[in-house]
Design an enzyme around this catalytic site. Structure first.
Site, PDB file in Angstrom:
ATOM      1  N   PHE A  12       0.823  -1.219   0.000  1.00 15.51           N
ATOM      2  CA  PHE A  12       0.000   0.000   0.000  1.00 15.51           C
ATOM      3  C   PHE A  12       0.864   1.279   0.000  1.00 15.51           C
ATOM      4  O   PHE A  12       0.895   2.033  -0.977  1.00 15.51           O
ATOM      5  CB  PHE A  12      -0.944  -0.074   1.215  1.00 15.51           C
ATOM      6  CG  PHE A  12      -1.602   1.209   1.616  1.00 15.51           C
ATOM      7  CD1 PHE A  12      -2.215   2.045   0.685  1.00 15.51           C
ATOM      8  CD2 PHE A  12      -1.655   1.586   2.965  1.00 15.51           C
ATOM      9  CE1 PHE A  12      -2.844   3.227   1.082  1.00 15.51           C
ATOM     10  CE2 PHE A  12      -2.284   2.758   3.365  1.00 15.51           C
ATOM     11  CZ  PHE A  12      -2.869   3.580   2.427  1.00 15.51           C
ATOM     12  N   ALA A  35       8.828  -9.151  -1.877  1.00 18.87           N
ATOM     13  CA  ALA A  35       8.669 -10.608  -1.925  1.00 18.87           C
ATOM     14  C   ALA A  35       7.319 -11.001  -2.531  1.00 18.87           C
ATOM     15  O   ALA A  35       7.067 -12.185  -2.757  1.00 18.87           O
ATOM     16  CB  ALA A  35       8.782 -11.179  -0.510  1.00 18.87           C
ATOM     17  N   THR A 140       6.275   2.871  12.908  1.00 18.02           N
ATOM     18  CA  THR A 140       4.868   3.165  13.166  1.00 18.02           C
ATOM     19  C   THR A 140       4.677   3.764  14.549  1.00 18.02           C
ATOM     20  O   THR A 140       5.476   3.483  15.462  1.00 18.02           O
ATOM     21  CB  THR A 140       4.042   1.862  13.041  1.00 18.02           C
ATOM     22  OG1 THR A 140       2.748   2.074  13.595  1.00 18.02           O
ATOM     23  CG2 THR A 140       4.686   0.695  13.791  1.00 18.02           C
ATOM     24  N   ASP A 141       3.598   4.529  14.718  1.00 19.30           N
ATOM     25  CA  ASP A 141       3.305   5.082  16.059  1.00 19.30           C
ATOM     26  C   ASP A 141       2.948   3.975  17.054  1.00 19.30           C
ATOM     27  O   ASP A 141       2.986   4.190  18.264  1.00 19.30           O
ATOM     28  CB  ASP A 141       2.181   6.131  15.980  1.00 19.30           C
ATOM     29  CG  ASP A 141       0.853   5.607  15.445  1.00 19.30           C
ATOM     30  OD1 ASP A 141       0.772   4.426  15.043  1.00 19.30           O
ATOM     31  OD2 ASP A 141      -0.121   6.391  15.417  1.00 19.30           O
ATOM     32  N   GLU A 142       2.595   2.768  16.537  1.00 25.83           N
ATOM     33  CA  GLU A 142       2.172   1.690  17.445  1.00 25.83           C
ATOM     34  C   GLU A 142       3.288   1.236  18.376  1.00 25.83           C
ATOM     35  O   GLU A 142       3.025   0.581  19.380  1.00 25.83           O
ATOM     36  CB  GLU A 142       1.649   0.487  16.648  1.00 25.83           C
ATOM     37  CG  GLU A 142       0.456   0.838  15.809  1.00 25.83           C
ATOM     38  CD  GLU A 142      -0.416  -0.346  15.419  1.00 25.83           C
ATOM     39  OE1 GLU A 142      -0.199  -1.460  15.925  1.00 25.83           O
ATOM     40  OE2 GLU A 142      -1.331  -0.137  14.617  1.00 25.83           O
ATOM     41  N   TYR A 165       2.803  -7.532  16.266  1.00 27.94           N
ATOM     42  CA  TYR A 165       3.209  -6.648  15.154  1.00 27.94           C
ATOM     43  C   TYR A 165       4.016  -5.466  15.684  1.00 27.94           C
ATOM     44  O   TYR A 165       5.140  -5.207  15.238  1.00 27.94           O
ATOM     45  CB  TYR A 165       1.967  -6.144  14.398  1.00 27.94           C
ATOM     46  CG  TYR A 165       2.233  -4.902  13.569  1.00 27.94           C
ATOM     47  CD1 TYR A 165       3.043  -4.956  12.433  1.00 27.94           C
ATOM     48  CD2 TYR A 165       1.704  -3.659  13.937  1.00 27.94           C
ATOM     49  CE1 TYR A 165       3.316  -3.811  11.687  1.00 27.94           C
ATOM     50  CE2 TYR A 165       1.972  -2.510  13.197  1.00 27.94           C
ATOM     51  CZ  TYR A 165       2.776  -2.593  12.070  1.00 27.94           C
ATOM     52  OH  TYR A 165       3.050  -1.459  11.339  1.00 27.94           O
ATOM     53  N   ALA A 167       5.440  -5.030  18.517  1.00 25.93           N
ATOM     54  CA  ALA A 167       6.675  -5.443  19.195  1.00 25.93           C
ATOM     55  C   ALA A 167       7.774  -5.729  18.168  1.00 25.93           C
ATOM     56  O   ALA A 167       8.949  -5.410  18.387  1.00 25.93           O
ATOM     57  CB  ALA A 167       6.415  -6.679  20.055  1.00 25.93           C
ATOM     58  N   LYS A 169       8.022  -4.307  15.205  1.00 26.23           N
ATOM     59  CA  LYS A 169       8.459  -3.014  14.649  1.00 26.23           C
ATOM     60  C   LYS A 169       9.338  -2.273  15.663  1.00 26.23           C
ATOM     61  O   LYS A 169      10.334  -1.646  15.292  1.00 26.23           O
ATOM     62  CB  LYS A 169       7.239  -2.148  14.279  1.00 26.23           C
ATOM     63  CG  LYS A 169       6.383  -2.675  13.149  1.00 26.23           C
ATOM     64  CD  LYS A 169       7.081  -2.696  11.803  1.00 26.23           C
ATOM     65  CE  LYS A 169       7.308  -1.338  11.214  1.00 26.23           C
ATOM     66  NZ  LYS A 169       7.900  -1.424   9.833  1.00 26.23           N
ATOM     67  N   LEU A 205      -9.209  -1.301   8.265  1.00 19.20           N
ATOM     68  CA  LEU A 205     -10.556  -0.806   8.576  1.00 19.20           C
ATOM     69  C   LEU A 205     -11.246  -0.056   7.425  1.00 19.20           C
ATOM     70  O   LEU A 205     -12.365  -0.413   7.039  1.00 19.20           O
ATOM     71  CB  LEU A 205     -10.517   0.103   9.827  1.00 19.20           C
ATOM     72  CG  LEU A 205     -11.895   0.645  10.213  1.00 19.20           C
ATOM     73  CD1 LEU A 205     -12.797  -0.442  10.794  1.00 19.20           C
ATOM     74  CD2 LEU A 205     -11.779   1.802  11.212  1.00 19.20           C
ATOM     75  N   ARG A 229      -7.933   6.509  16.418  1.00 17.55           N
ATOM     76  CA  ARG A 229      -6.741   6.479  15.566  1.00 17.55           C
ATOM     77  C   ARG A 229      -6.553   7.880  14.985  1.00 17.55           C
ATOM     78  O   ARG A 229      -7.515   8.642  14.864  1.00 17.55           O
ATOM     79  CB  ARG A 229      -6.902   5.441  14.431  1.00 17.55           C
ATOM     80  CG  ARG A 229      -7.012   3.989  14.925  1.00 17.55           C
ATOM     81  CD  ARG A 229      -5.719   3.535  15.551  1.00 17.55           C
ATOM     82  NE  ARG A 229      -5.711   2.148  16.019  1.00 17.55           N
ATOM     83  CZ  ARG A 229      -5.947   1.780  17.286  1.00 17.55           C
ATOM     84  NH1 ARG A 229      -6.263   2.672  18.198  1.00 17.55           N
ATOM     85  NH2 ARG A 229      -5.857   0.501  17.641  1.00 17.55           N
ATOM     86  N   ASN A 264     -13.167   5.012  15.883  1.00 20.41           N
ATOM     87  CA  ASN A 264     -13.482   4.064  14.794  1.00 20.41           C
ATOM     88  C   ASN A 264     -14.946   4.145  14.367  1.00 20.41           C
ATOM     89  O   ASN A 264     -15.258   4.146  13.175  1.00 20.41           O
ATOM     90  CB  ASN A 264     -13.181   2.632  15.246  1.00 20.41           C
ATOM     91  CG  ASN A 264     -11.695   2.397  15.421  1.00 20.41           C
ATOM     92  OD1 ASN A 264     -10.871   3.138  14.882  1.00 20.41           O
ATOM     93  ND2 ASN A 264     -11.338   1.369  16.181  1.00 20.41           N
ATOM     94  N   GLY A 290      -5.688  -7.264  23.331  1.00 18.82           N
ATOM     95  CA  GLY A 290      -4.607  -6.268  23.495  1.00 18.82           C
ATOM     96  C   GLY A 290      -4.839  -4.987  22.713  1.00 18.82           C
ATOM     97  O   GLY A 290      -3.892  -4.241  22.443  1.00 18.82           O
ATOM     98  N   HIS A 291      -6.089  -4.722  22.368  1.00 19.16           N
ATOM     99  CA  HIS A 291      -6.425  -3.584  21.483  1.00 19.16           C
ATOM    100  C   HIS A 291      -5.979  -2.245  22.091  1.00 19.16           C
ATOM    101  O   HIS A 291      -6.438  -1.870  23.163  1.00 19.16           O
ATOM    102  CB  HIS A 291      -7.939  -3.589  21.276  1.00 19.16           C
ATOM    103  CG  HIS A 291      -8.396  -2.821  20.090  1.00 19.16           C
ATOM    104  ND1 HIS A 291      -9.687  -2.874  19.638  1.00 19.16           N
ATOM    105  CD2 HIS A 291      -7.739  -1.970  19.251  1.00 19.16           C
ATOM    106  CE1 HIS A 291      -9.814  -2.103  18.586  1.00 19.16           C
ATOM    107  NE2 HIS A 291      -8.642  -1.533  18.329  1.00 19.16           N
TER     108      HIS A 291
END
Ligand code: NAD
Ligand code: DAU
Length: 351
Positions: A12, A35, A140-142, A165, A167, A169, A205, A229, A264, A290-291
């Site tokens: 994307f 890949a 990412t900000d996550e 994911y 963790a 990053k 989403l 978000r 959301n 864990g959201h």
């Protein structure tokens, strides 16, 4: 001439970035390596196929030999690393590939770049690099974890990732930082908020809700739908990366965001309204384990130090994005009729 190696450029954000670079810098060579996992799609790059300053190579960033060959045959001067497993829900189902691609893949790229860029690669004390080289890690900000009702993420915050994911990053960020501190590698790390825009895979989403609305299918909203978000149009993310690539100070981390926090459920209702559908389609489902409750990016550093600012308002961006999906039904049909159909029926088996 500068040769920029973009990884994950069939996904994307990567494909939007590759197209920006190929068009904006006709005197650069842009090499896209990907890949082509489920998320990689060469259809995204149709506009630039055949351009003389663009090359695609199918390669896995974990494949050390192949990555070395690419560096051996091309005078790579910058790496922009987008390649990753990127979907939080998939990382909960199957964490391993997130660790190998997002962490080991990054380390393979760093090691190869170090080998080809360091003036004396045999000397562990040498911190001198070829002029103008740069490794840009797209993060990412996550990695910062979740915020409460107030506050924003700033670059100096401790990393507290909550999903496999994020963790993975965060681990990659730490390794990139270590290559700067230990080996003197010229690096930048960017941490962006949620992107939306054309060519986003329909597991995420916004395209998922648009597509389900068009098909008159239920719209799965996790938990109470009040998670927040901070949305940014993909082209603004790409222009920020271009800015950091050219102006970022070595070793620095830059947050990227457009001050656009939305719950959301408000996004879902906005799409329903724009497409003239009924809110009866909304289906509250079990929450994501864990959201993270809320993300919000403080973009002061990139705006004041590098002069970047977003061009899109959310109102304009979301309208154009919905229209893009309406105009490109064939693109989405090609995806949802493949492996994605199995993923969707497993993930949302209860609705
Ligand atoms: P995406 O899933 O759409 O694309 C990822 C691309 O990487 C795909 O083309 C895939 O084929 C490729 N890839 C995966 N594993 C690979 C491997 N081992 N070797 C080579 N290529 C591989 O992801 P996206 O949403 O475009 O995200 C791109 C990057 O931006 C990721 O690093 C992600 O963490 C980061 N990011 C995403 C967002 C967002 O909102 N989507 C926000 C901030 C940061
Ligand atoms: O913040 C940046 C991150 O944004 C990127 O690093 C990730 O690669 C990207 O996937 C995105 O992560 P999110 O988990 O925030 O995005 P996603 O589109 O999966 O979900 C957005 C919000 O919507 C989140 O709170 C979960 C919720 N959601 C998602 C899906 C797919 C739902 O309520 N229902 C759904 O079906």
């Amino acid at each position: 001439m500068k040769t920029v190696l973009v990884t994950g450029g069939a996904g994307f954000i990567g494909s939007n970035f590759v197209k920006l670079m190929v068009k904006k810098y006709p005197d650069y060579n842009i090499i896209n390596i990907d890949a082509l996992t489920y998320a990689g799609n060469l259809e995204n790059l149709k506009d630039i196929e055949g351009k003389s300053n663009y090359t695609f190579i199918k390669a896995d960033i974990r494949d050390k030999e192949k990555i070395e060959n690419i560096f051996e045959s091309n005078d790579v001067s910058a790496v922009v690393n987008f390649a990753a497993e990127s979907h939080v829900d998939r990382s909960i189902e199957e964490p391993e590939v997130f660790l190998t691609t997002n962490i080991i893949g990054t380390q393979v790229l760093l090691d190869t770049a170090k080998k080809y860029w360091k003036v004396n690669s045999e000397d562990k004390y040498c911190k001198e690099y070829k002029s103008g080289v740069k490794f840009l890690q797209v993060s990412t900000d996550e990695v910062y974890g979740a915020l409460g009702k107030t506050g924003m993420f700033i670059e100096t915050m401790p990393l507290m990732p909550n999903s496999p994911y994020s963790a993975s990053k965060a681990s990659a960020d730490m390794i990139v930082r270590a290559y700067h501190e230990t080996f003197g590698m010229p690096v930048n790390i960017t941490r962006c908020s949620n992107n939306y825009g054309p060519y986003q895979f329909p597991e995420k989403l916004i395209p998922l809700v648009i597509n389900n609305c068009l098909k008159q299918k239920d719209l799965p909203v996790y938990g109470d739908g009040m998670q927040v978000r901070d949305w940014l149009h993909v082209s603004d993310h790409c222009s920020a990366i271009d800015t950091v690539l050219h102006k970022g100070k070595d070793g620095e981390v830059y947050n990227i965001g457009g001050n656009n926090e939305r719950a959301n459920i408000d996004i879902v209702k906005l799409i329903i309204k724009t497409l003239d559908k009924s809110e009866d389609l909304i289906k509250y489902v079990k929450d994501r384990p864990g959201h993270d409750r809320r993300y919000a990016i403080d973009n002061t550093k990139i705006t004041t130090q590098l002069g970047w600012s977003p061009a899109y308002t959310f109102e304009k961006g979301i309208k154009e994005t919905i229209q893009w999906y309406l105009d490109n039904t064939e693109w989405i049909e090609n995806i949802i009729t493949g492996d994605y159909a199995n993923y969707y029926s497993n993930m949302y088996s209860n609705i």
